[in-house]
Design a protein around this motif. Structure first.
Motif, short mmCIF file in Angstrom:
data_model
loop_
_atom_site.label_atom_id
_atom_site.label_comp_id
_atom_site.label_asym_id
_atom_site.label_seq_id
_atom_site.Cartn_x
_atom_site.Cartn_y
_atom_site.Cartn_z
N ALA A 84 0.83 -1.20 0.00
CA ALA A 84 0.00 0.00 0.00
C ALA A 84 0.87 1.25 0.00
CB ALA A 84 -0.91 0.01 1.22
N VAL A 85 0.70 2.09 -1.00
CA VAL A 85 1.41 3.38 -1.07
C VAL A 85 0.41 4.43 -1.53
CG1 VAL A 85 3.68 2.39 -1.56
CG2 VAL A 85 2.17 2.99 -3.45
N GLN A 86 0.76 5.67 -1.34
CA GLN A 86 -0.10 6.77 -1.78
C GLN A 86 0.79 7.88 -2.32
OE1 GLN A 86 -3.54 6.71 -1.76
NE2 GLN A 86 -3.28 8.47 -3.09
N THR A 87 0.82 8.00 -3.65
CA THR A 87 1.61 9.06 -4.27
C THR A 87 0.74 10.29 -4.46
OG1 THR A 87 1.07 8.26 -6.48
CG2 THR A 87 3.07 7.40 -5.46
N HIS A 146 8.93 2.77 -0.41
CA HIS A 146 8.83 3.85 0.58
C HIS A 146 10.16 4.58 0.77
CE1 HIS A 146 5.29 1.33 1.66
NE2 HIS A 146 4.75 2.51 1.91
N LEU A 152 6.42 7.05 -6.60
CA LEU A 152 5.90 6.91 -7.96
C LEU A 152 6.86 6.16 -8.88
CD1 LEU A 152 3.72 7.61 -10.05
CD2 LEU A 152 5.01 9.70 -10.55
N LEU A 169 -1.74 -1.42 -9.63
CA LEU A 169 -2.83 -0.76 -8.91
C LEU A 169 -3.39 -1.67 -7.82
CD1 LEU A 169 -4.79 0.94 -11.85
CD2 LEU A 169 -3.32 2.04 -10.16
N SER A 196 -0.89 -1.78 -4.85
CA SER A 196 -0.65 -0.53 -4.13
C SER A 196 -1.93 0.20 -3.72
CB SER A 196 0.18 0.41 -5.00
OG SER A 196 -0.55 0.81 -6.16
N HIS A 197 -3.03 -0.01 -4.45
CA HIS A 197 -4.29 0.73 -4.26
C HIS A 197 -4.07 2.24 -4.43
CE1 HIS A 197 -6.75 -2.52 -1.93
NE2 HIS A 197 -6.14 -3.00 -2.99
N ASP A 198 -3.15 2.60 -5.33
CA ASP A 198 -2.82 4.00 -5.55
C ASP A 198 -3.34 4.46 -6.91
OD1 ASP A 198 -1.75 6.53 -5.56
OD2 ASP A 198 0.32 5.89 -5.84
N ASN A 246 -3.75 7.46 -7.94
CA ASN A 246 -3.03 8.62 -8.47
C ASN A 246 -1.96 8.22 -9.48
OD1 ASN A 246 -4.43 10.54 -6.97
ND2 ASN A 246 -3.06 10.39 -5.23
N ALA A 247 -1.53 6.97 -9.40
CA ALA A 247 -0.45 6.50 -10.28
C ALA A 247 -0.96 5.95 -11.61
CB ALA A 247 0.37 5.43 -9.56
#
Length: 513
Positions: free
Chosen positions: A221-224, A301, A358, A383, A386-388, A390-391
């Motif tokens: 899990a990341v959030q860019t 990270h 990213l 996706l 990461s569930h991100d 934005n990427a």
């Protein structure tokens, strides 16, 4: 006038769906067993304890003795392959493709049992592999065995084999949509409801059941931050670099495989030699051992210094290429994710802008796309991991560039090169078959011919493809066309040359004006 249907579907699809749902559930259980075996072997080899707890090989206190562990693991697996089944060698996906295209989708119970056990031994003793290749082979074996038990056709066996393989991937990574796309881009070699629906059902069932036995949260899990046009140049650079990395890895792997093939030793001993390379590399870089999900998380990270990350990834790449080239058992996705993330972490120090995770994320996906030759799978896979969201756009662009680089430079991917070396060619482009688009009534001539007793015939509403297959099977040049099977009133004749009329439009579309 009767109109044609968009798709070819019959009631056998419902049986396929029910079997696929069962296979999806079984694949989750198989994945849980495989991961448990890997943890057990890792604890036994590195810590001399009987435990199913997830523990990293990097924390061992064995000193130089660690060099011998992968050798021992490789020796055990070499013996298993020699005296059990040689089909457990390799990383699983090419073997599944070969079974689908050239083996009528038949896999054995022996492979279903020995593949996860051999992979658990290799990975548990330090092998730098992932669990996805073995579970793809194991899940595929389960699907194939169930299809054989119900005496299904080869096409139906293929569907259930792929359903088991992709359900297993879903169970390991928690990415059901990406698993379905992997089936479409790499395993099914068709896009039809008869295969897509059961595969999607199996992956959905596996996705729902995964939290009961494995985990529910995303692996990485990341959030860019949202990106703008300034990231466009970076995506192009990252895509080109990832494509070149893929090409280098593929080339290196098969050069190493060629070197092993020249050794005056039976292939049974090769995994032990590959294990020696793993042990030496693992002695200097302990975190290069095993699956390495923790390392991927640190790269995403930015928890590793550039110099340390590059040293670790160089060792990982070298021991992975040597070990895989030795013919041992283990998956390729996890190592590729790590190498791609490492490339992105390095590029993040030179590309403009501060985009955090990213670049590791997009390079991770781009490397996967280039090696597998499956760009849509790679985008959705990243996706799902990461569930991100934005990427999404950077992923789409970077992955497409990397995919383009690899298909232009290399004739084949890692997945298909192994099969091609066995003299079997795979053509991965597919489109709507013009013989499928046209019916006999559109191409037949209306000449009257007598119909002898017992003679094979064609029906006006049959597709040209179905009739062409019947002609080849019977060794005939033409068939009488009857109005219906009951009256058997002859209304014309269709020849092999008639069946080819449907390809004229394709020829005109592909030709320059």
């Amino acid at each position: 006038m009767q109109h044609k249907a968009d798709f070819s579907v019959d009631r056998r699809l419902f049986r396929q769906v029910l079997l696929a749902a069962v296979i999806g559930a079984l694949a989750v259980g198989a994945a849980a067993v495989l991961l448990g075996l890997i943890h057990l072997c890792s604890n036994l080899f590195f810590y001399q304890r009987f435990s199913f707890a997830n523990s990293s090989p990097a924390q061992h206190q064995l000193g130089l003795w660690v060099i011998g562990l992968p050798v021992l693991g490789g020796l055990i697996v070499g013996l298993m392959a020699r005296y059990g089944s040689s089909k457990i060698r390799g990383h699983g996906i090419p073997e599944a493709i070969e079974a689908i295209l050239f083996g009528q989708s038949r896999l054995s119970l022996r492979v279903a049992l020995l593949k996860p056990l051999s992979s658990a031994i290799v990975i548990g003793s330090g092998g730098p592999f992932g669990a996805e290749g073995p579970i793809i082979m194991t899940g595929g074996s389960l699907g194939s065995l169930i299809a054989q038990r119900f005496h299904l056709s080869a096409a139906e066996r293929k569907t259930l084999l792929v359903a088991g393989a992709t359900a297993g991937m879903t169970a390991v990574f928690g990415t059901p949509v990406a698993a379905v796309l992997l089936a479409v881009e790499l395993l099914l070699f068709e896009l039809r409801p008869r295969s897509l629906v059961p595969v999607a059902i199996a992956c959905a069932v596996a996705g729902f059941l995964r939290p009961l036995l494995i985990a529910s949260e995303p692996l990485f899990a990341v959030q860019t931050a949202p990106v703008g046009p300034e990231a466009l140049f970076g995506c192009l650079v990252a895509g080109i670099a990832s494509g070149l990395l893929c090409t280098l890895l593929s080339w290196s792997l098969y050069r190493v495989e060629d070197l092993f093939g020249k050794l005056p030793l039976h292939w049974m001993w090769w995994p032990a030699l590959g294990g020696l390379a793993i042990g030496i590399g693992g002695y200097f870089q302990p975190r290069a051992l095993g699956i390495g999900f923790d390392v991927i998380g640190d790269l995403l990270h930015n928890h590793l210094l550039l110099g340390a990350a590059l040293a670790l990834l160089l060792v990982k790449a070298v021991i992975w290429v040597i070990a895989l080239g030795s013919g041992t058992s283990g998956g390729v996705l996890a190592p590729l994710l790590m190498l791609g993330a490492g490339l992105g972490a390095a590029l993040g120090h030179v590309l403009p802008g501060d985009h955090g995770a990213l670049w590791p994320l997009v390079c991770m996906a781009a490397t996967l796309a280039g090696v597998l030759g499956a760009p849509l799978t790679a985008v959705v896979f990243a996706l799902g991991l990461s569930h991100d969201l934005n990427a999404l756009l950077p992923l789409l662009l970077t992955v497409t560039v990397a995919y383009t680089v690899t298909i232009v430079i290399a004739k084949r991917s890692i997945m298909t090169e192994k099969i091609a070396r066995r003299g079997l060619h795979i053509y991965r482009e597919y489109s709507v078959d013009p013989l499928e688009r046209h019916e006999v009534s559109e191409v037949m001539s209306h000449a009257q011919v007598p119909l002898a007793a017992g003679q094979a015939f064609a029906l006006p509403r049959e597709t040209c493809r179905a009739v062409a297959g019947r002609m080849v099977a019977l060794g005939l040049e033409s068939l009488a066309v009857v109005r219906d099977a009951q009256s058997r009133e002859v209304i014309g004749v269709v020849s092999r040359s008639d069946l080819l009329k449907g390809t004229l439009a394709v020829h005109q579309e592909e030709s320059l004006a």
